[in-house]
Design an enzyme around this catalytic site. Structure first.
Site, PDB file in Angstrom:
ATOM      1  N   HIS A 115       0.837  -1.208   0.000  1.00 42.14           N
ATOM      2  CA  HIS A 115       0.000   0.000   0.000  1.00 42.14           C
ATOM      3  C   HIS A 115       0.873   1.260   0.000  1.00 42.14           C
ATOM      4  CE1 HIS A 115      -4.092  -1.834   1.152  1.00 42.14           C
ATOM      5  NE2 HIS A 115      -3.272  -2.826   0.877  1.00 42.14           N
ATOM      6  N   ASP A 123      -5.777   5.970   2.007  1.00 41.74           N
ATOM      7  CA  ASP A 123      -5.957   4.586   1.594  1.00 41.74           C
ATOM      8  C   ASP A 123      -7.435   4.239   1.816  1.00 41.74           C
ATOM      9  OD1 ASP A 123      -5.860   1.719   1.513  1.00 41.74           O
ATOM     10  OD2 ASP A 123      -3.720   1.850   1.950  1.00 41.74           O
TER      11      ASP A 123
END
Ligand code: UDP
Length: 461
Positions: free
Chosen positions: A22, A119
């Site tokens: 990520h 995110d």
């Protein structure tokens, strides 16, 4: 008014979930944003302390990282650091850390702070941003197809358990159950993660931008479908520029590596091998294969009689068959972490045996390396479906009745990809997607244009 704003510029806060898969795409997106307008755009990426501290000073791209300021968040307690197992508690910790830090960061730049890019699994970030009167945009780190599949489940277009052996969803290929994300095909596995993904969907109608790490042509149909639902901007593939368009000089690596790559060892070893002769094997930063599976891979590699470079993380080394290293010195090299982009770009590499997590998949696509897919969990089975049947850039290894991929199957897939009839088509397609990935981020490409539009929107609004 506009002039004043232009002078003060825009500050973008980027908040990734702190795992390698990520951090890489969100950091890379940050670098691209910063490069668009160095005078007016400033980026702060929030990362937990242990991650910030490992910024590789020898990294050739440290210059570009320095355009992205890294802000330290306190590390979570050790017991929360286990993979995605305790996600609720982990997210809770992260939310507290971010909420605590924001007043300071924003206060310092009060006049210029504009937007938080979070995110998409950090769903609380939208509320936190609103508390501070900031705009916010989620960033989805997986493929648009996975985004759509989760949304259909959320909308109850499909249900768990899946009652049909095959599933048809709008703008997506027909999936068998084992092509679906594991959180769906294995009911009850990681319900917290599924809930976290679902919690993000109501936001999609409340934000001005949603970023997705894909590019328009890669998932054309589902990308059009998504654009009819939400303000999605595809900005991928988020690969360092020197592997694609080469417009950001020295941007050769991501810059924040949670593991120490044995880059020089890999480079030297690969340099001594023939073009396209090596099988590169890696399963990313999280996957933990069973001992049986590791043994089958080891035997499959041996049977293929190819040179191989296998990344086995430190914690996984004990699963290798005894004497494996000694018995394969002639043919293979085992390292605990590689500079994966450098390996995939090396002319000696002819095939990538991968778990098909999204970064590894887009990296192989962008560098034109044919794949043998051994998906493990999460979105990987769906990515493997696309690799084999949609983009036709690789094969998915079949599991036997025990759910294992045998050494014979591994050998067969490697031979087929590297030598077989099908391999020729796979190589042609891999080359095609490599060019298309580059075109998407190059000047005027679909992703480049989306990034330009976003920046223009910020600095001119
Ligand atoms: N990676 C790397 N060296 C390795 C294995 C992986 O640099 O030996 C990088 C890889 O290039 C990718 C990231 O780690 O950018 C892993 O992300 P991915 O989504 O592929 O897998 P995950 O770790 O999330 O399962």
């Amino acid at each position: 008014m506009e002039e004043i704003r232009r002078e003060k510029g825009t500050h973008i806060l980027v908040i990734p979930y702190p795992v390698q898969g990520h951090i890489n795409p969100m950091l890379q997106f940050s670098k691209r944003l910063a490069s668009k307008n160095r005078r007016l755009i400033r980026i702060t990426l929030l990362a937990t302390e242990s991650i910030s501290n490992i910024q590789d000073s020898s990294s050739s791209s440290s210059d570009h990282i320095s355009n992205v300021h890294i802000h330290n968040l306190p590390d979570p307690p050790k017991e929360l650091h286990e993979k995605f197992g305790n996600i609720d508690a982990y997210l809770h910790h992260l939310k507290a850390a971010v909420s605590h830090s924001l007043p300071d960061i924003i206060h310092k730049n009060r006049d210029e702070t504009e937007v938080v890019i979070y995110d998409s699994i950090l769903t609380w970030a939208l509320d936190v941003a609103r508390e501070f009167d900031l705009q916010a945009a989620p960033f989805f780190t997986q493929s648009c197809s996975n985004l759509a599949i989760y949304y259909h489940l959320y909308q109850a277009t499909i249900s768990i358990p899946l009652l049909e052996p095959a599933v048809s969803l709008p703008s997506l290929p027909r999936f068998q159950i084992n092509d679906m994300p594991s959180f769906i095909s294995v009911p009850g596995s990681y319900p917290d993660i599924l809930k976290t993904i679902f919690d993000g969907f109501p936001h999609f109608h409340q934000v001005k931008w949603i970023f997705c790490n894909t590019f328009d042509m890669l998932e054309e149909e589902v990308v059009s479908w998504a654009a009819s639902q939400w303000p999605v901007k595809n900005i991928g593939p988020t690969i360092p520029s020197m592997y694609l368009d080469k417009r950001l000089q020295d941007d050769k690596d991501y810059g924040l590596s949670l593991f120490k790559p044995e880059a020089e060892t890999c480079r030297k070893w690969l340099d001594s091998k023939d073009d396209k002769s090596v099988v590169y094997v890696a399963f990313g930063s999280l996957a933990a294969l069973g001992e049986d599976q590791m043994e089958a891979i080891a035997r499959g590699l041996k049977r293929s009689n190819r040179h191989f470079l296998w990344v086995v993380r430190e914690t996984e080394l004990k699963k290798l068959p005894s004497n494996f290293m000694e018995g394969t010195v002639e043919k293979g090299l085992v390292v605990t972490w590689s500079h994966q982009l450098e390996v995939l770009a090396h002319k000696a590499v002819g095939c990538f045996v991968t778990h098909c997590s999204w970064n590894s998949t887009t990296e192989a696509l962008s560098l034109g390396v044919p794949m043998v897919a051994i998906p493990q969990w999460s979105d990987q089975p769906t990515n493997a479906k696309f690799v084999m049947d949609v983009w036709r850039v690789g094969l998915r290894a079949k599991v036997d009745q025990r759910g294992l991929i045998t050494s014979e199957e591994i050998e067969l897939c490697i031979r087929e990809v590297m030598e077989g009839e099908r391999g020729l088509e796979i190589k042609r397609n891999s080359e095609k997607w490599k060019q298309l990935a580059k075109a998407a981020v190059d000047e005027g490409g679909s992703s480049d244009k989306n990034i330009e539009d976003f920046v223009a929107d910020l600095v001119c609004s």
